[in-house]
Design a protein around this motif. Structure first.
Motif, PDB file in Angstrom:
ATOM      1  N   GLU A 197       0.823  -1.213   0.000  1.00 11.03           N
ATOM      2  CA  GLU A 197       0.000   0.000   0.000  1.00 11.03           C
ATOM      3  C   GLU A 197       0.851   1.254   0.000  1.00 11.03           C
ATOM      4  O   GLU A 197       0.560   2.225  -0.717  1.00 11.03           O
ATOM      5  CB  GLU A 197      -0.941  -0.021   1.205  1.00 11.03           C
ATOM      6  CG  GLU A 197      -2.035  -1.085   1.118  1.00 11.03           C
ATOM      7  CD  GLU A 197      -2.866  -1.173   2.390  1.00 11.03           C
ATOM      8  OE1 GLU A 197      -2.476  -0.533   3.394  1.00 11.03           O
ATOM      9  OE2 GLU A 197      -3.895  -1.879   2.378  1.00 11.03           O
ATOM     10  N   GLU A 198       1.912   1.260   0.808  1.00 12.85           N
ATOM     11  CA  GLU A 198       2.769   2.447   0.869  1.00 12.85           C
ATOM     12  C   GLU A 198       3.586   2.611  -0.409  1.00 12.85           C
ATOM     13  O   GLU A 198       3.871   3.739  -0.822  1.00 12.85           O
ATOM     14  CB  GLU A 198       3.691   2.378   2.091  1.00 12.85           C
ATOM     15  CG  GLU A 198       2.964   2.448   3.424  1.00 12.85           C
ATOM     16  CD  GLU A 198       2.128   3.715   3.571  1.00 12.85           C
ATOM     17  OE1 GLU A 198       2.579   4.779   3.103  1.00 12.85           O
ATOM     18  OE2 GLU A 198       1.036   3.638   4.164  1.00 12.85           O
ATOM     19  N   GLU A 200       2.525   1.964  -3.336  1.00 10.69           N
ATOM     20  CA  GLU A 200       1.600   2.571  -4.293  1.00 10.69           C
ATOM     21  C   GLU A 200       1.473   4.075  -4.075  1.00 10.69           C
ATOM     22  O   GLU A 200       1.161   4.821  -5.015  1.00 10.69           O
ATOM     23  CB  GLU A 200       0.229   1.908  -4.174  1.00 10.69           C
ATOM     24  CG  GLU A 200       0.212   0.462  -4.657  1.00 10.69           C
ATOM     25  CD  GLU A 200      -1.102  -0.251  -4.346  1.00 10.69           C
ATOM     26  OE1 GLU A 200      -1.990   0.409  -3.743  1.00 10.69           O
ATOM     27  OE2 GLU A 200      -1.240  -1.429  -4.690  1.00 10.69           O
ATOM     28  N   ARG A 201       1.718   4.537  -2.851  1.00 10.10           N
ATOM     29  CA  ARG A 201       1.619   5.966  -2.539  1.00 10.10           C
ATOM     30  C   ARG A 201       2.944   6.703  -2.741  1.00 10.10           C
ATOM     31  O   ARG A 201       3.009   7.913  -2.566  1.00 10.10           O
ATOM     32  CB  ARG A 201       1.175   6.157  -1.084  1.00 10.10           C
ATOM     33  CG  ARG A 201      -0.205   5.579  -0.771  1.00 10.10           C
ATOM     34  CD  ARG A 201      -0.641   5.989   0.631  1.00 10.10           C
ATOM     35  NE  ARG A 201      -1.922   5.413   0.975  1.00 10.10           N
ATOM     36  CZ  ARG A 201      -2.086   4.370   1.801  1.00 10.10           C
ATOM     37  NH1 ARG A 201      -1.031   3.809   2.356  1.00 10.10           N
ATOM     38  NH2 ARG A 201      -3.302   3.905   2.072  1.00 10.10           N
ATOM     39  N   ASP A 204       3.181   9.848  -4.922  1.00  7.39           N
ATOM     40  CA  ASP A 204       2.671  11.086  -4.333  1.00  7.39           C
ATOM     41  C   ASP A 204       3.725  11.749  -3.457  1.00  7.39           C
ATOM     42  O   ASP A 204       3.888  12.970  -3.479  1.00  7.39           O
ATOM     43  CB  ASP A 204       1.422  10.793  -3.498  1.00  7.39           C
ATOM     44  CG  ASP A 204       0.262  10.299  -4.343  1.00  7.39           C
ATOM     45  OD1 ASP A 204       0.213  10.661  -5.533  1.00  7.39           O
ATOM     46  OD2 ASP A 204      -0.584   9.555  -3.815  1.00  7.39           O
ATOM     47  N   ARG A 205       4.456  10.948  -2.706  1.00 11.83           N
ATOM     48  CA  ARG A 205       5.487  11.513  -1.831  1.00 11.83           C
ATOM     49  C   ARG A 205       6.651  12.067  -2.641  1.00 11.83           C
ATOM     50  O   ARG A 205       7.263  13.064  -2.273  1.00 11.83           O
ATOM     51  CB  ARG A 205       5.965  10.451  -0.841  1.00 11.83           C
ATOM     52  CG  ARG A 205       4.890  10.049   0.164  1.00 11.83           C
ATOM     53  CD  ARG A 205       5.455   9.224   1.310  1.00 11.83           C
ATOM     54  NE  ARG A 205       4.436   9.056   2.321  1.00 11.83           N
ATOM     55  CZ  ARG A 205       3.617   8.013   2.405  1.00 11.83           C
ATOM     56  NH1 ARG A 205       3.725   7.041   1.518  1.00 11.83           N
ATOM     57  NH2 ARG A 205       2.725   7.928   3.367  1.00 11.83           N
TER      58      ARG A 205
END
Length: 289
Positions: A197-198, A200-201, A204-205
């Motif tokens: 999950e992280e 996939e993010r 954005d970061r």
């Protein structure tokens, strides 16, 4: 020869102390006691300060890394390894590992999410990674930067197994905290859903700032046969990270032939030193003159 006798001209027998190192015990604001192992160069620091490596599970691997760095950094033009400070974070025990690492290196998990214990026992306490990260960021780093000339733009974190999982958790949630991340045989299976999950993010970061990080993922070849599938998970994550090469992420995956989960540590440490202390590219192999 009698154990108390020495050859002519040699030093008296006694306990060995590694040159250029010190050990101190500290108590975190959260009430947990840690043992910090520090190795520092004898050379004059560069104007920007020394690179620093924050090493997890220091009770088991600090000596290996400190000696490897001490030998290889003598000829950086040959080895690609420059002098650096090593800060090993360990525990007040003479054993190589402490059960407290389970809490420090993991995010909260329910009992149903935990892997089955190989001996059917209960796992130690889990879920203290946020507190441990705060300890590193707010207590360890300021103390190190106060006592040693540190280049804050060249900070590495190194972890193996559950420590490798912790390294990845930091990378994916706080990628600006270190410049280089080394995750050896990371226990991604311990919290696979969180890592996925992280990951996939991560885009954005990355878009939130001008990120420049290097990531070394590694495992032993023999680990492929274990049900945890550590090499397979690590290589899959490498594929995700390598897609961000044009966005400031430099990723590499190494698999060491003939090595298992623990035996991989010495060769991984040697490779990691070249990776984090020679970030400009492949080193020039040493050739005796």
């Amino acid at each position: 020869m009698d154990g108390n006798q020495t050859k002519r001209g040699s030093a008296p027998a006694g306990r060995y102390a590694m040159p250029g190192t010190e050990v101190r015990e500290v108590r975190s604001k959260g009430g947990r006691t840690y043992r910090l192992f520090v190795s520092f160069p004898q050379e004059e620091p560069p104007a920007s300060g020394f690179p620093v490596i924050y090493l997890l599970d220091a009770n088991s691997v600090f000596g290996t890394m400190a000696e490897a760095l001490r030998v290889q950094s003598r000829r950086p033009e040959k080895t690609g390894v420059v002098p650096a400070v090593i800060v090993g974070i360990g525990y007040p025990t003479d054993q190589p590992f402490s059960a407290e690492r389970h809490s420090d290196f993991t995010m909260p998990l329910s009992e149903s999410e935990l892997p089955v214990h190989p001996r059917g026992a209960a796992w130690p306490e889990q879920g203290g990674a946020e507190a441990f990260l705060a300890f590193i960021e707010k207590e360890v780093k300021p103390a190190v930067e106060r006592d040693y000339p540190i280049d804050r733009d060249r900070q590495t974190i190194f972890g193996h197994s559950l420590g490798g999982l912790f390294v990845l958790q930091v990378l994916l949630t706080r990628p600006d905290m270190f410049r280089t991340y080394v995750a050896g045989s990371p226990s991604i299976h311990w919290n696979k859903r969180f890592i996925q999950e992280e990951a996939e993010r991560l885009s954005d970061r990355i878009s939130e700032g001008n990120l420049q990080v290097s990531v070394l993922l590694a495992a032993g070849e023999i680990e492929k046969t274990h049900k945890s599938r550590i090499p397979q998970h690590a290589e899959a994550l490498y594929s995700v990270l390598s897609a961000f090469e044009g966005d400031g992420v430099r990723a590499e995956y190494c698999e060491f032939e003939g090595e298992g989960h623990i035996s991989v540590l010495p060769v991984l440490i040697s490779r990691a030193l070249r990776f984090c202390l020679n970030p400009g590219g492949p080193h020039t192999p040493y050739s005796p003159s």
